[in-house]
Design an enzyme around this catalytic site. Structure first.
Site, short mmCIF file in Angstrom:
data_model
loop_
_atom_site.label_atom_id
_atom_site.label_comp_id
_atom_site.label_asym_id
_atom_site.label_seq_id
_atom_site.Cartn_x
_atom_site.Cartn_y
_atom_site.Cartn_z
N HIS A 90 -18.46 19.88 32.01
CA HIS A 90 -19.42 19.39 31.01
C HIS A 90 -19.12 20.06 29.68
CE1 HIS A 90 -23.87 18.39 29.87
NE2 HIS A 90 -23.04 18.15 28.88
N GLU A 150 -18.80 17.60 22.23
CA GLU A 150 -18.69 18.98 22.71
C GLU A 150 -18.01 19.86 21.66
OE1 GLU A 150 -19.91 20.42 25.66
OE2 GLU A 150 -21.03 18.54 25.55
N HIS A 154 -20.38 22.69 20.06
CA HIS A 154 -20.09 23.98 20.69
C HIS A 154 -18.78 24.61 20.21
CE1 HIS A 154 -23.44 23.15 23.34
NE2 HIS A 154 -22.89 22.00 23.71
#
Length: 278
Positions: A90, A150, A154
Protein backbone atom coordinates in the site's frame (compact mmCIF):
# COMPACT_ATOMS: atom_id res chain seq x y z
CA UNK A 1 -4.71 5.34 5.09
CA UNK A 2 -3.48 6.60 8.41
CA UNK A 3 -5.79 7.05 11.37
CA UNK A 4 -3.86 10.01 12.72
CA UNK A 5 -4.93 13.55 11.89
CA UNK A 6 -2.76 15.89 13.95
CA UNK A 7 0.13 17.72 12.29
CA UNK A 8 3.25 18.07 14.39
CA UNK A 9 6.51 19.39 12.98
CA UNK A 10 9.92 19.16 14.55
CA UNK A 11 12.27 22.07 13.99
CA UNK A 12 14.63 21.68 11.07
CA UNK A 13 18.13 22.03 12.44
CA UNK A 14 21.52 21.23 10.94
CA UNK A 15 24.99 20.52 12.22
CA UNK A 16 28.26 21.02 10.46
CA UNK A 17 30.14 17.92 11.68
CA UNK A 18 33.24 19.62 10.32
CA UNK A 19 32.09 18.93 6.77
CA UNK A 20 31.57 21.29 3.81
CA UNK A 21 28.03 22.46 3.10
CA UNK A 22 26.01 22.73 -0.07
CA UNK A 23 23.58 25.60 -0.56
CA UNK A 24 19.94 24.47 -0.66
CA UNK A 25 16.41 25.86 -0.09
CA UNK A 26 14.58 26.49 3.27
CA UNK A 27 11.51 24.70 4.65
CA UNK A 28 8.55 26.99 5.24
CA UNK A 29 4.99 26.24 6.32
CA UNK A 30 2.05 27.80 4.54
CA UNK A 31 -1.29 27.15 6.20
CA UNK A 32 -1.61 23.42 6.82
CA UNK A 33 0.83 22.31 4.13
CA UNK A 34 4.57 22.26 3.79
CA UNK A 35 6.09 24.30 0.99
CA UNK A 36 9.73 23.43 0.31
CA UNK A 37 10.90 26.59 -1.38
CA UNK A 38 14.13 26.88 0.58
CA UNK A 39 15.78 24.24 2.79
CA UNK A 40 18.73 24.91 5.15
CA UNK A 41 22.30 24.16 4.01
CA UNK A 42 23.06 20.45 3.93
CA UNK A 43 26.09 18.36 4.67
CA UNK A 44 27.95 17.44 1.49
CA UNK A 45 27.36 13.94 0.06
CA UNK A 46 29.34 11.15 1.69
CA UNK A 47 29.90 13.00 4.95
CA UNK A 48 26.74 12.00 6.85
CA UNK A 49 27.23 9.95 10.04
CA UNK A 50 26.16 6.35 9.41
CA UNK A 51 25.08 5.48 12.96
CA UNK A 52 22.47 8.18 13.53
CA UNK A 53 19.06 6.88 14.65
CA UNK A 54 16.01 8.79 13.48
CA UNK A 55 13.94 10.51 16.17
CA UNK A 56 16.76 10.44 18.72
CA UNK A 57 18.22 13.88 17.96
CA UNK A 58 16.94 17.16 16.52
CA UNK A 59 20.31 18.60 15.50
CA UNK A 60 20.91 16.33 12.51
CA UNK A 61 20.85 17.45 8.90
CA UNK A 62 17.52 16.22 7.41
CA UNK A 63 19.49 14.92 4.42
CA UNK A 64 21.45 12.62 6.72
CA UNK A 65 18.57 11.30 8.82
CA UNK A 66 14.87 11.56 7.95
CA UNK A 67 13.20 14.35 9.86
CA UNK A 68 9.94 12.40 9.75
CA UNK A 69 11.71 9.43 11.23
CA UNK A 70 8.91 7.06 12.24
CA UNK A 71 7.55 5.18 9.22
CA UNK A 72 4.82 2.66 8.49
CA UNK A 73 5.20 -0.01 5.81
CA UNK A 74 1.64 -1.04 4.94
CA UNK A 75 1.31 -4.37 3.16
CA UNK A 76 -2.13 -5.34 1.93
CA UNK A 77 -3.91 -8.62 1.28
CA UNK A 78 -6.49 -8.22 -1.45
CA UNK A 79 -7.68 -11.53 -2.88
CA UNK A 80 -8.20 -9.90 -6.30
CA UNK A 81 -4.70 -8.52 -6.82
CA UNK A 82 -1.05 -9.55 -6.81
CA UNK A 83 0.74 -12.91 -6.69
CA UNK A 84 -1.07 -15.62 -4.75
CA UNK A 85 1.84 -15.98 -2.30
CA UNK A 86 2.63 -12.31 -1.72
CA UNK A 87 1.23 -9.34 0.15
CA UNK A 88 1.29 -6.24 -2.02
CA UNK A 89 2.36 -2.73 -1.07
CA UNK A 90 0.00 0.00 0.00
CA UNK A 91 2.79 2.40 0.88
CA UNK A 92 5.59 3.57 3.12
CA UNK A 93 4.30 6.44 5.22
CA UNK A 94 6.60 8.84 7.08
CA UNK A 95 5.19 10.21 10.31
CA UNK A 96 6.55 12.73 12.73
CA UNK A 97 8.59 11.28 15.56
CA UNK A 98 5.52 11.71 17.75
CA UNK A 99 3.57 9.38 15.44
CA UNK A 100 1.44 12.09 13.87
CA UNK A 101 0.39 12.13 10.25
CA UNK A 102 1.86 14.65 7.84
CA UNK A 103 -0.24 16.88 5.53
CA UNK A 104 -2.55 15.08 3.15
CA UNK A 105 -1.24 17.26 0.32
CA UNK A 106 2.34 16.12 0.92
CA UNK A 107 5.42 18.14 1.73
CA UNK A 108 6.62 19.63 -1.57
CA UNK A 109 4.16 21.00 -4.11
CA UNK A 110 6.97 21.55 -6.64
CA UNK A 111 7.42 17.77 -6.91
CA UNK A 112 3.74 16.77 -6.95
CA UNK A 113 4.24 14.58 -10.00
CA UNK A 114 1.21 12.94 -11.60
CA UNK A 115 3.16 10.89 -14.17
CA UNK A 116 4.98 8.38 -11.98
CA UNK A 117 4.62 5.59 -14.54
CA UNK A 118 6.45 7.70 -17.13
CA UNK A 119 9.14 8.70 -14.63
CA UNK A 120 9.80 5.11 -13.60
CA UNK A 121 9.71 3.87 -17.18
CA UNK A 122 12.45 6.36 -18.07
CA UNK A 123 14.64 5.46 -15.11
CA UNK A 124 17.84 3.40 -15.00
CA UNK A 125 15.98 0.58 -13.21
CA UNK A 126 14.82 -1.72 -16.04
CA UNK A 127 12.73 -3.98 -13.79
CA UNK A 128 10.90 -1.43 -11.69
CA UNK A 129 7.71 -1.14 -13.75
CA UNK A 130 7.38 -4.93 -13.88
CA UNK A 131 7.90 -5.17 -10.13
CA UNK A 132 5.55 -2.29 -9.39
CA UNK A 133 2.76 -3.74 -11.54
CA UNK A 134 3.11 -7.08 -9.76
CA UNK A 135 3.71 -6.01 -6.17
CA UNK A 136 2.19 -2.53 -5.94
CA UNK A 137 -1.08 -2.72 -7.92
CA UNK A 138 -4.00 -0.38 -7.42
CA UNK A 139 -7.17 -2.11 -6.26
CA UNK A 140 -9.02 0.46 -8.39
CA UNK A 141 -7.17 -0.53 -11.55
CA UNK A 142 -5.25 2.73 -12.06
CA UNK A 143 -1.65 2.13 -11.08
CA UNK A 144 -0.34 5.50 -12.20
CA UNK A 145 -2.91 7.34 -10.08
CA UNK A 146 -2.12 5.16 -7.07
CA UNK A 147 1.64 5.52 -7.36
CA UNK A 148 1.39 9.27 -7.98
CA UNK A 149 -0.83 9.63 -4.91
CA UNK A 150 1.63 7.72 -2.74
CA UNK A 151 4.55 9.76 -4.05
CA UNK A 152 2.89 13.16 -3.55
CA UNK A 153 1.44 12.43 -0.11
CA UNK A 154 4.29 10.38 1.35
CA UNK A 155 7.37 10.31 -0.90
CA UNK A 156 7.79 14.08 -0.87
CA UNK A 157 7.96 13.95 2.93
CA UNK A 158 11.11 11.78 3.02
CA UNK A 159 13.64 14.53 3.72
CA UNK A 160 16.67 12.41 2.80
CA UNK A 161 15.36 12.21 -0.77
CA UNK A 162 15.08 15.93 -1.41
CA UNK A 163 16.99 16.81 -4.61
CA UNK A 164 19.27 19.19 -2.73
CA UNK A 165 20.58 16.25 -0.70
CA UNK A 166 22.33 14.94 -3.83
CA UNK A 167 24.12 18.22 -4.60
CA UNK A 168 25.93 18.15 -7.95
CA UNK A 169 25.35 14.42 -8.46
CA UNK A 170 21.57 14.80 -8.73
CA UNK A 171 19.84 13.40 -11.80
CA UNK A 172 16.26 14.44 -12.62
CA UNK A 173 13.68 12.34 -10.76
CA UNK A 174 16.23 9.94 -9.29
CA UNK A 175 14.71 10.35 -5.83
CA UNK A 176 11.40 9.05 -7.20
CA UNK A 177 12.92 5.82 -8.45
CA UNK A 178 14.93 5.43 -5.24
CA UNK A 179 11.78 5.89 -3.16
CA UNK A 180 9.79 3.18 -4.93
CA UNK A 181 12.69 0.73 -5.31
CA UNK A 182 13.62 1.05 -1.64
CA UNK A 183 10.05 0.20 -0.64
CA UNK A 184 9.95 -2.82 -2.92
CA UNK A 185 13.23 -3.98 -1.37
CA UNK A 186 11.86 -3.37 2.14
CA UNK A 187 8.74 -5.40 1.32
CA UNK A 188 10.94 -8.25 0.07
CA UNK A 189 13.03 -8.18 3.25
CA UNK A 190 9.96 -8.06 5.49
CA UNK A 191 7.88 -10.61 3.59
CA UNK A 192 4.70 -10.94 5.65
CA UNK A 193 3.40 -13.95 3.72
CA UNK A 194 6.62 -15.87 4.39
CA UNK A 195 6.64 -14.89 8.07
CA UNK A 196 3.06 -16.07 8.56
CA UNK A 197 3.72 -19.26 6.62
CA UNK A 198 6.71 -20.08 8.84
CA UNK A 199 4.32 -20.08 11.81
CA UNK A 200 1.74 -22.26 10.08
CA UNK A 201 -0.58 -19.40 9.18
CA UNK A 202 -1.61 -19.96 5.56
CA UNK A 203 -4.48 -18.63 3.43
CA UNK A 204 -7.65 -20.65 3.82
CA UNK A 205 -10.26 -21.77 1.31
CA UNK A 206 -12.60 -18.95 0.27
CA UNK A 207 -15.81 -18.61 2.27
CA UNK A 208 -18.96 -16.67 1.56
CA UNK A 209 -20.87 -14.58 4.05
CA UNK A 210 -19.97 -11.75 6.38
CA UNK A 211 -18.67 -13.93 9.22
CA UNK A 212 -16.32 -16.62 7.85
CA UNK A 213 -15.64 -19.39 10.34
CA UNK A 214 -12.18 -20.51 9.22
CA UNK A 215 -10.19 -17.80 10.98
CA UNK A 216 -7.03 -17.05 12.93
CA UNK A 217 -6.70 -15.03 16.11
CA UNK A 218 -5.05 -11.63 16.28
CA UNK A 219 -2.56 -13.08 18.77
CA UNK A 220 -1.53 -15.75 16.26
CA UNK A 221 -0.76 -13.07 13.65
CA UNK A 222 1.13 -10.89 16.10
CA UNK A 223 3.19 -13.78 17.43
CA UNK A 224 4.14 -14.91 13.93
CA UNK A 225 5.53 -11.47 13.12
CA UNK A 226 7.29 -11.24 16.47
CA UNK A 227 8.89 -14.64 15.85
CA UNK A 228 10.16 -13.38 12.49
CA UNK A 229 11.40 -9.88 13.38
CA UNK A 230 11.19 -9.34 17.12
CA UNK A 231 8.37 -6.78 17.03
CA UNK A 232 4.61 -6.88 16.67
CA UNK A 233 2.62 -5.44 13.76
CA UNK A 234 -0.67 -3.64 13.59
CA UNK A 235 -3.25 -5.77 11.80
CA UNK A 236 -6.15 -4.18 9.95
CA UNK A 237 -9.42 -5.88 9.01
CA UNK A 238 -12.80 -5.02 7.55
CA UNK A 239 -15.10 -7.09 9.67
CA UNK A 240 -13.15 -10.35 9.85
CA UNK A 241 -11.57 -9.96 6.42
CA UNK A 242 -7.83 -9.28 6.55
CA UNK A 243 -6.89 -6.05 4.78
CA UNK A 244 -3.41 -4.93 5.84
CA UNK A 245 -0.44 -5.65 8.06
CA UNK A 246 1.51 -2.58 9.20
CA UNK A 247 5.16 -2.73 10.23
CA UNK A 248 6.72 0.28 11.93
CA UNK A 249 10.29 1.42 11.39
CA UNK A 250 12.92 3.89 12.44
CA UNK A 251 15.98 4.61 10.33
CA UNK A 252 19.68 4.18 10.98
CA UNK A 253 21.74 6.64 8.99
CA UNK A 254 20.12 7.81 5.79
CA UNK A 255 18.17 4.77 4.67
CA UNK A 256 18.69 1.63 6.78
CA UNK A 257 15.27 0.68 8.14
CA UNK A 258 14.84 -1.41 11.26
CA UNK A 259 11.54 -2.52 12.82
CA UNK A 260 10.19 -1.05 16.06
CA UNK A 261 7.12 -1.69 18.18
CA UNK A 262 3.85 -0.41 16.69
CA UNK A 263 2.25 2.92 17.51
CA UNK A 264 -1.14 2.32 15.89
CA UNK A 265 -4.27 0.36 16.66
CA UNK A 266 -5.41 -3.08 15.50
CA UNK A 267 -8.85 -3.43 13.94
CA UNK A 268 -9.09 -7.24 14.01
CA UNK A 269 -10.16 -9.86 16.52
CA UNK A 270 -10.74 -12.97 14.44
CA UNK A 271 -8.97 -12.83 11.08
CA UNK A 272 -10.18 -14.36 7.83
CA UNK A 273 -7.04 -14.80 5.68
CA UNK A 274 -8.42 -16.31 2.48
CA UNK A 275 -6.69 -17.54 -0.65
CA UNK A 276 -6.40 -15.17 -3.58
CA UNK A 277 -8.40 -15.70 -6.72
CA UNK A 278 -5.49 -14.48 -8.91
Amino acid sequence: MHLFTTLSLAAVLCTVHGAPFVRSPTLVVQGNALDIDMLPPHTAPGTCPIDTISCQRTDIDPCCSPQNGLLVLAQQWDTRWGPSDQFTVHGLWPDTCQGKQLPGSGCDHTRAYSNITDILSSSNDPDIIRDMNSLWPSNKGDNNWFWSHEWVKHGTCVTTLHPTCYADSYLPYQEVTEYFRSILDLRAKYNVHAALNASGIVPTEPETGRRPKNTYSLDQFKQAIRDAWGVEPNVKCRGRQLQEVWLWFQVRGRDTYYPVEPRGQDTCHRISYQQKST
